[in-house]
Design a protein around this motif. Sequence first.
Motif, PDB file in Angstrom:
ATOM      1  N   ILE A 292       0.864  -1.184   0.000  1.00  0.00           N
ATOM      2  CA  ILE A 292       0.000   0.000   0.000  1.00  0.00           C
ATOM      3  C   ILE A 292       0.900   1.233   0.000  1.00  0.00           C
ATOM      4  CG2 ILE A 292      -1.791   1.266   1.238  1.00  0.00           C
ATOM      5  CD1 ILE A 292      -2.740  -1.358   2.387  1.00  0.00           C
ATOM      6  N   ILE A 293       0.819   2.009  -1.066  1.00  0.00           N
ATOM      7  CA  ILE A 293       1.660   3.197  -1.237  1.00  0.00           C
ATOM      8  C   ILE A 293       0.815   4.432  -1.001  1.00  0.00           C
ATOM      9  CG2 ILE A 293       3.097   4.495  -2.861  1.00  0.00           C
ATOM     10  CD1 ILE A 293       3.752   1.889  -4.255  1.00  0.00           C
ATOM     11  N   THR A 294       1.239   5.260  -0.052  1.00  0.00           N
ATOM     12  CA  THR A 294       0.543   6.507   0.247  1.00  0.00           C
ATOM     13  C   THR A 294       1.528   7.673   0.105  1.00  0.00           C
ATOM     14  OG1 THR A 294       1.029   6.246   2.608  1.00  0.00           O
ATOM     15  CG2 THR A 294      -1.091   5.403   1.809  1.00  0.00           C
ATOM     16  N   LEU A 295       0.999   8.814  -0.225  1.00  0.00           N
ATOM     17  CA  LEU A 295       1.829  10.002  -0.422  1.00  0.00           C
ATOM     18  C   LEU A 295       2.134  10.673   0.909  1.00  0.00           C
ATOM     19  CD1 LEU A 295       0.057  11.574  -3.548  1.00  0.00           C
ATOM     20  CD2 LEU A 295       2.057  10.081  -3.493  1.00  0.00           C
ATOM     21  N   ASP A 296       3.380  11.144   1.031  1.00  0.00           N
ATOM     22  CA  ASP A 296       3.774  11.948   2.184  1.00  0.00           C
ATOM     23  C   ASP A 296       3.448  13.413   1.857  1.00  0.00           C
ATOM     24  OD1 ASP A 296       5.013  13.302   4.255  1.00  0.00           O
ATOM     25  OD2 ASP A 296       6.706  11.925   4.365  1.00  0.00           O
ATOM     26  N   ARG A 297       2.299  13.861   2.297  1.00  0.00           N
ATOM     27  CA  ARG A 297       1.801  15.177   1.900  1.00  0.00           C
ATOM     28  C   ARG A 297       2.725  16.302   2.303  1.00  0.00           C
ATOM     29  NH1 ARG A 297      -2.245  14.486  -1.814  1.00  0.00           N
ATOM     30  NH2 ARG A 297      -3.535  12.702  -1.190  1.00  0.00           N
ATOM     31  N   ASP A 298       3.287  16.252   3.495  1.00  0.00           N
ATOM     32  CA  ASP A 298       4.173  17.337   3.953  1.00  0.00           C
ATOM     33  C   ASP A 298       5.422  17.443   3.084  1.00  0.00           C
ATOM     34  OD1 ASP A 298       2.385  17.896   5.960  1.00  0.00           O
ATOM     35  OD2 ASP A 298       3.393  16.605   7.439  1.00  0.00           O
ATOM     36  N   ARG A 299       6.033  16.308   2.767  1.00  0.00           N
ATOM     37  CA  ARG A 299       7.260  16.338   1.975  1.00  0.00           C
ATOM     38  C   ARG A 299       6.974  16.767   0.535  1.00  0.00           C
ATOM     39  NH1 ARG A 299      11.369  11.539   2.954  1.00  0.00           N
ATOM     40  NH2 ARG A 299      11.266  12.609   4.978  1.00  0.00           N
ATOM     41  N   ILE A 300       5.865  16.335  -0.010  1.00  0.00           N
ATOM     42  CA  ILE A 300       5.501  16.752  -1.365  1.00  0.00           C
ATOM     43  C   ILE A 300       5.308  18.262  -1.421  1.00  0.00           C
ATOM     44  CG2 ILE A 300       3.594  16.689  -3.038  1.00  0.00           C
ATOM     45  CD1 ILE A 300       3.377  13.755  -2.578  1.00  0.00           C
ATOM     46  N   ARG A 301       4.680  18.790  -0.384  1.00  0.00           N
ATOM     47  CA  ARG A 301       4.456  20.235  -0.357  1.00  0.00           C
ATOM     48  C   ARG A 301       5.778  20.986  -0.239  1.00  0.00           C
ATOM     49  NH1 ARG A 301       0.326  19.938   2.463  1.00  0.00           N
ATOM     50  NH2 ARG A 301       1.368  19.939   4.500  1.00  0.00           N
TER      51      ARG A 301
ATOM     52  N   SER B 205      10.040  22.954 -10.285  1.00  0.00           N
ATOM     53  CA  SER B 205      11.257  23.715 -10.623  1.00  0.00           C
ATOM     54  C   SER B 205      12.179  22.949 -11.564  1.00  0.00           C
ATOM     55  CB  SER B 205      12.027  24.080  -9.346  1.00  0.00           C
ATOM     56  OG  SER B 205      11.204  24.861  -8.477  1.00  0.00           O
ATOM     57  N   GLY B 206      11.781  21.714 -11.911  1.00  0.00           N
ATOM     58  CA  GLY B 206      12.581  20.942 -12.838  1.00  0.00           C
ATOM     59  C   GLY B 206      13.573  20.024 -12.183  1.00  0.00           C
ATOM     60  N   TYR B 207      13.583  19.935 -10.836  1.00  0.00           N
ATOM     61  CA  TYR B 207      14.504  19.051 -10.151  1.00  0.00           C
ATOM     62  C   TYR B 207      13.875  17.647 -10.039  1.00  0.00           C
ATOM     63  CZ  TYR B 207      17.246  23.149  -8.857  1.00  0.00           C
ATOM     64  OH  TYR B 207      18.003  24.296  -8.905  1.00  0.00           O
ATOM     65  N   LEU B 208      14.725  16.630 -10.006  1.00  0.00           N
ATOM     66  CA  LEU B 208      14.275  15.245  -9.907  1.00  0.00           C
ATOM     67  C   LEU B 208      14.433  14.743  -8.475  1.00  0.00           C
ATOM     68  CD1 LEU B 208      15.797  13.743 -13.190  1.00  0.00           C
ATOM     69  CD2 LEU B 208      13.489  14.609 -12.805  1.00  0.00           C
ATOM     70  N   VAL B 209      13.360  14.130  -7.970  1.00  0.00           N
ATOM     71  CA  VAL B 209      13.358  13.606  -6.602  1.00  0.00           C
ATOM     72  C   VAL B 209      13.010  12.121  -6.667  1.00  0.00           C
ATOM     73  CG1 VAL B 209      12.315  13.770  -4.310  1.00  0.00           C
ATOM     74  CG2 VAL B 209      12.626  15.834  -5.695  1.00  0.00           C
ATOM     75  N   PRO B 210      13.784  11.245  -5.998  1.00  0.00           N
ATOM     76  CA  PRO B 210      13.450   9.813  -6.012  1.00  0.00           C
ATOM     77  C   PRO B 210      12.053   9.577  -5.417  1.00  0.00           C
ATOM     78  CG  PRO B 210      15.673  10.157  -5.194  1.00  0.00           C
ATOM     79  CD  PRO B 210      15.040  11.519  -5.278  1.00  0.00           C
ATOM     80  N   LEU B 211      11.374   8.624  -5.978  1.00  0.00           N
ATOM     81  CA  LEU B 211      10.004   8.324  -5.544  1.00  0.00           C
ATOM     82  C   LEU B 211       9.958   7.881  -4.084  1.00  0.00           C
ATOM     83  CD1 LEU B 211       7.117   8.166  -6.689  1.00  0.00           C
ATOM     84  CD2 LEU B 211       7.550   5.778  -7.258  1.00  0.00           C
ATOM     85  N   LYS B 212      11.001   7.218  -3.634  1.00  0.00           N
ATOM     86  CA  LYS B 212      11.010   6.705  -2.271  1.00  0.00           C
ATOM     87  C   LYS B 212      11.009   7.813  -1.231  1.00  0.00           C
ATOM     88  CE  LYS B 212      16.054   6.402  -1.864  1.00  0.00           C
ATOM     89  NZ  LYS B 212      17.186   5.518  -1.554  1.00  0.00           N
ATOM     90  N   ASP B 213      11.421   9.052  -1.621  1.00  0.00           N
ATOM     91  CA  ASP B 213      11.482  10.150  -0.665  1.00  0.00           C
ATOM     92  C   ASP B 213      10.135  10.817  -0.431  1.00  0.00           C
ATOM     93  OD1 ASP B 213      14.172   9.681  -0.421  1.00  0.00           O
ATOM     94  OD2 ASP B 213      14.782  11.241  -1.848  1.00  0.00           O
ATOM     95  N   ILE B 214       9.133  10.508  -1.245  1.00  0.00           N
ATOM     96  CA  ILE B 214       7.860  11.227  -1.116  1.00  0.00           C
ATOM     97  C   ILE B 214       6.675  10.272  -0.910  1.00  0.00           C
ATOM     98  CG2 ILE B 214       8.606  13.227  -2.457  1.00  0.00           C
ATOM     99  CD1 ILE B 214       7.271  12.002  -4.886  1.00  0.00           C
ATOM    100  N   VAL B 215       6.935   8.986  -0.752  1.00  0.00           N
ATOM    101  CA  VAL B 215       5.849   8.030  -0.515  1.00  0.00           C
ATOM    102  C   VAL B 215       6.163   7.178   0.706  1.00  0.00           C
ATOM    103  CG1 VAL B 215       5.205   7.927  -2.959  1.00  0.00           C
ATOM    104  CG2 VAL B 215       6.837   6.266  -2.028  1.00  0.00           C
ATOM    105  N   ASN B 216       5.107   6.617   1.296  1.00  0.00           N
ATOM    106  CA  ASN B 216       5.208   5.662   2.391  1.00  0.00           C
ATOM    107  C   ASN B 216       4.674   4.321   1.908  1.00  0.00           C
ATOM    108  OD1 ASN B 216       6.131   7.669   4.258  1.00  0.00           O
ATOM    109  ND2 ASN B 216       3.992   8.346   4.498  1.00  0.00           N
ATOM    110  N   VAL B 217       5.391   3.261   2.229  1.00  0.00           N
ATOM    111  CA  VAL B 217       5.029   1.923   1.755  1.00  0.00           C
ATOM    112  C   VAL B 217       4.710   1.039   2.966  1.00  0.00           C
ATOM    113  CG1 VAL B 217       5.738  -0.100   0.449  1.00  0.00           C
ATOM    114  CG2 VAL B 217       6.508   2.184  -0.262  1.00  0.00           C
TER     115      VAL B 217
END
Length: 332
Positions: free
Chosen positions: A15-24, A82-94
């Motif tokens: 179950i993958i959920t978004l980390d809302r605070d980090r995404i913001r 802004s065009g920067y790349l962020v790994p998916l693991k840094d913004i989701v919870n598994v």
Amino acid sequence: MNIEVDQPENTKEYIITLDRDRIRRLDIDPSETARTLRAALEGSILYEFSSVNEPVAVRFTTGIAAKNSLEAMLQLPVENRSGYLVPLKDIVNVETHNRPGSITRQDQVRFSSVYADIGASSGLTPLKLAAQLEDQVFGELGRRFPSTGFEFGGEIRDTRESGNAFLFSIIAVLVLIFLVLVILFNSIRKTLLIMITIPFGLTGIITALYLHGIQFYGFFAVIGALGLAGVIINDAIIMVTRLDRLTSGQTEVPDRLIADAASTRLRAVILTTVTTVAGMMPTAYGVAGYDPMLAQMMLVLCWGLVAGSLVTLVLVPCFYRIMIVPGRSRRT
């Protein structure tokens, strides 16, 4: 013995959920995360070209190794505003859970089936074992798991449903016989006299089954008992009609007159019983071939007829003397 549980195999579910605070904080569009996951699993359609049968889509997606590895999939980059790349693991919870591969439902309720054999040395029947489990096991399990219910299926459920159906059939038969006799004789006393012969006739069935070591009856045994009730009723009707005919118009009815009237049916009842029982005895005891389904029915009919004959010849005249004659004398 040989216990089997019909339960689907559990599989891992992520179950993958978004980390809302980090995404913001990273200024990432949440829909971009969903598109990245969809492209990794299903692929993104770049274009389509026509073919003979149907259009063919060209998809852009990750390699097979990335699809089979959750860690590799979480390394996929997601672009922020802004065009920067962020790994998916840094913004989701598994979260990892073990879920059944399939869910079986009956009447919109999830259930699992347990199958087991009864050991031959236990001496238990399915109905006895079911009663023990309901008394000793199901109650404790119900207290431990309040949201769980337990019920039996297969042979036990069919037997219990058949028993309820038989009970209803017996009550319906007795009610119909009673109504027909009331209409025929126009007398409640004579109707009750004839109906009393049924339980006395059934004693022959109970005694026969007990002496033969049969503790549990089958479907055909009940059918035989229902048919036997009709035979006993028929014999009782003939006897009561004969007694009425020979004692009608008598102010005083001596016991000798009732005995003489009953003796006129002795030969007919005995001959009918002997010939019928002699014809069914080979099937009941398996002479020249044994049929387990019909054996109990024939056994019930044979010994039930013997008991029914004794009831017709002995008890019916006695009950007639007790129930009918005093009432006739009072009316006179």
